[in-house]
Design a protein around this motif. Sequence first.
Motif, mmCIF file in Angstrom:
data_model
loop_
_atom_site.group_PDB
_atom_site.id
_atom_site.type_symbol
_atom_site.label_atom_id
_atom_site.label_comp_id
_atom_site.label_asym_id
_atom_site.label_seq_id
_atom_site.Cartn_x
_atom_site.Cartn_y
_atom_site.Cartn_z
ATOM 1 N N ASN A 94 61.605 63.481 38.177
ATOM 2 C CA ASN A 94 60.730 62.502 37.804
ATOM 3 C C ASN A 94 59.336 61.982 38.346
ATOM 4 O O ASN A 94 59.213 61.308 39.182
ATOM 5 C CB ASN A 94 61.244 60.939 37.575
ATOM 6 N N HIS A 95 58.227 62.111 37.905
ATOM 7 C CA HIS A 95 56.800 61.487 37.577
ATOM 8 C C HIS A 95 56.115 60.726 36.481
ATOM 9 O O HIS A 95 57.060 60.621 35.522
ATOM 10 C CB HIS A 95 56.023 62.688 37.977
ATOM 11 N N GLY A 96 55.632 59.895 36.738
ATOM 12 C CA GLY A 96 55.029 59.043 35.606
ATOM 13 C C GLY A 96 53.696 59.675 35.458
ATOM 14 O O GLY A 96 53.039 60.636 35.927
ATOM 15 N N VAL A 129 47.019 59.166 36.972
ATOM 16 C CA VAL A 129 48.135 58.645 37.550
ATOM 17 C C VAL A 129 48.928 58.914 37.961
ATOM 18 O O VAL A 129 49.717 58.787 36.174
ATOM 19 C CB VAL A 129 47.590 57.148 38.103
ATOM 20 N N CYS A 130 49.921 58.917 38.940
ATOM 21 C CA CYS A 130 51.473 59.016 38.656
ATOM 22 C C CYS A 130 51.954 57.175 39.298
ATOM 23 O O CYS A 130 51.280 57.619 40.036
ATOM 24 C CB CYS A 130 52.290 60.065 39.904
ATOM 25 N N HIS A 131 52.764 56.968 38.525
ATOM 26 C CA HIS A 131 53.108 55.356 37.973
ATOM 27 C C HIS A 131 54.253 55.647 38.762
ATOM 28 O O HIS A 131 55.644 54.342 38.145
ATOM 29 C CB HIS A 131 52.704 54.865 37.166
ATOM 30 N N GLU A 132 55.015 56.659 38.456
ATOM 31 C CA GLU A 132 56.514 56.750 39.372
ATOM 32 C C GLU A 132 57.083 57.586 40.894
ATOM 33 O O GLU A 132 56.754 58.149 41.168
ATOM 34 C CB GLU A 132 57.504 57.943 37.870
ATOM 35 N N TYR A 133 57.452 55.807 41.180
ATOM 36 C CA TYR A 133 57.167 56.135 42.669
ATOM 37 C C TYR A 133 58.268 57.793 43.220
ATOM 38 O O TYR A 133 59.440 57.523 42.779
ATOM 39 C CB TYR A 133 57.831 55.592 44.079
ATOM 40 N N CYS A 134 57.791 58.206 43.561
ATOM 41 C CA CYS A 134 58.683 60.090 43.921
ATOM 42 C C CYS A 134 58.177 60.196 45.313
ATOM 43 O O CYS A 134 57.985 62.027 45.448
ATOM 44 C CB CYS A 134 57.494 60.867 42.529
ATOM 45 N N GLY A 135 58.161 59.672 46.568
ATOM 46 C CA GLY A 135 58.193 60.375 47.837
ATOM 47 C C GLY A 135 56.676 60.627 48.300
ATOM 48 O O GLY A 135 55.988 59.487 48.248
ATOM 49 N N GLY A 137 54.129 60.949 48.709
ATOM 50 C CA GLY A 137 52.577 61.946 49.240
ATOM 51 C C GLY A 137 52.249 60.602 47.239
ATOM 52 O O GLY A 137 51.592 61.370 47.042
ATOM 53 N N HIS A 138 53.046 60.270 46.794
ATOM 54 C CA HIS A 138 53.524 59.464 45.445
ATOM 55 C C HIS A 138 51.804 58.661 45.423
ATOM 56 O O HIS A 138 50.957 59.347 44.299
ATOM 57 C CB HIS A 138 53.858 58.314 45.720
ATOM 58 N N HIS A 139 51.336 58.334 46.492
ATOM 59 C CA HIS A 139 50.238 57.317 45.953
ATOM 60 C C HIS A 139 49.174 58.559 46.332
ATOM 61 O O HIS A 139 48.243 58.043 45.334
ATOM 62 C CB HIS A 139 50.183 56.273 47.025
ATOM 63 N N GLY A 140 49.245 59.593 46.631
ATOM 64 C CA GLY A 140 47.330 60.758 46.090
ATOM 65 C C GLY A 140 48.239 61.232 45.221
ATOM 66 O O GLY A 140 47.012 62.366 45.039
ATOM 67 N N MET A 141 48.925 61.176 44.578
ATOM 68 C CA MET A 141 49.544 61.610 43.180
ATOM 69 C C MET A 141 48.685 61.483 42.188
ATOM 70 O O MET A 141 49.136 61.211 40.699
ATOM 71 C CB MET A 141 50.803 62.288 42.485
ATOM 72 N N THR A 142 47.321 62.719 42.036
ATOM 73 C CA THR A 142 46.205 61.778 41.086
ATOM 74 C C THR A 142 45.763 62.977 40.249
ATOM 75 O O THR A 142 45.602 64.060 41.316
ATOM 76 C CB THR A 142 45.246 61.069 41.846
HETATM 77 CU CU1 CUA Z 1 55.057 61.919 41.239
HETATM 78 CU CU2 CUA Z 1 54.427 60.080 41.899
#
Ligand code: CUA
Length: 263
Positions: A94-96, A129-135, A137-142
């Motif tokens: 799951n991602h945001g 931006v991805c607003h669901e914690y996904c591992g 690399g989450h913070h760079g998921m844009t």
């Molecule tokens: Cu994808 Cu956080």
Amino acid sequence: MQPSQKQEAKLASAVLGLLIFFLVMTIVAVKKFGIDLPGCVTNVAAFTKGEVIERAPKHYEIHYVARMWSFEPANIELPTGAEADIYLNSVDVNHGFQILGTNVNLMAVPGAVNYSHVKFKTPGKYSVVCHEYCGSGHHGMTTTIMVSDNPTHAGEAQTRAGPPVELSLDAKAGSELVVTKGCVGCHSLDQTQTSIAPTFKGLWGKTEVMADGTKVLVDEAYVKDSIKNPQAKIVKGFQPIMPTLLVTEAELQQITEFLKTMK
Ligand code: CUA
């Protein structure tokens, strides 16, 4: 005490007034603030390829694929005033998905397609931006959507990526298996090399160096062996973390046929 007819009439008009008030507020929300009313579930099938399709002048359909840790298509350009139908799904977890400065705020869920609609009235650089914690690399998921009056590649650049490849029935089944079995969570389908596992793109026919220094040609025997005994041969630079997949012989063949097309 029984309510008089007068009181009943008062109550009835108060209820009617409230109903009209709510209806008017809904119209104001939609017209003035661009808030979407909940729509139906889309009938779009899950997809593994992101793309921008121009349906009409300034009207785009965008298929976003979320994966650890990027969005595809990345960094697109649209003209000012563009309307976009956004379809979103995930190929791993799951991602945001939020387009800052707009009302678009969705969840990317594997196997499901979520939908939103947006009109980019003002030019500018919109961050996604991805607003669901996904591992890790989450913070760079844009990614970004660049909206300008004269975009250089209004969508097209990402749309046409060469002629579509005709897959055999087995390869097509394999392309679905690598998603449903979770392979693509670690093995990317494009060049984006993750630190978790070798990318599938360009893997077939390659000579890989193993952790113990030996060289192995990626062929049918190697691929099948790797799926059945993932710990047997580990490519240099990777951890032995691949789980043993429960696949039938037929599925094994289908995945192999698909990997052949990923030259
Ligand atoms: Cu994808 Cu956080």
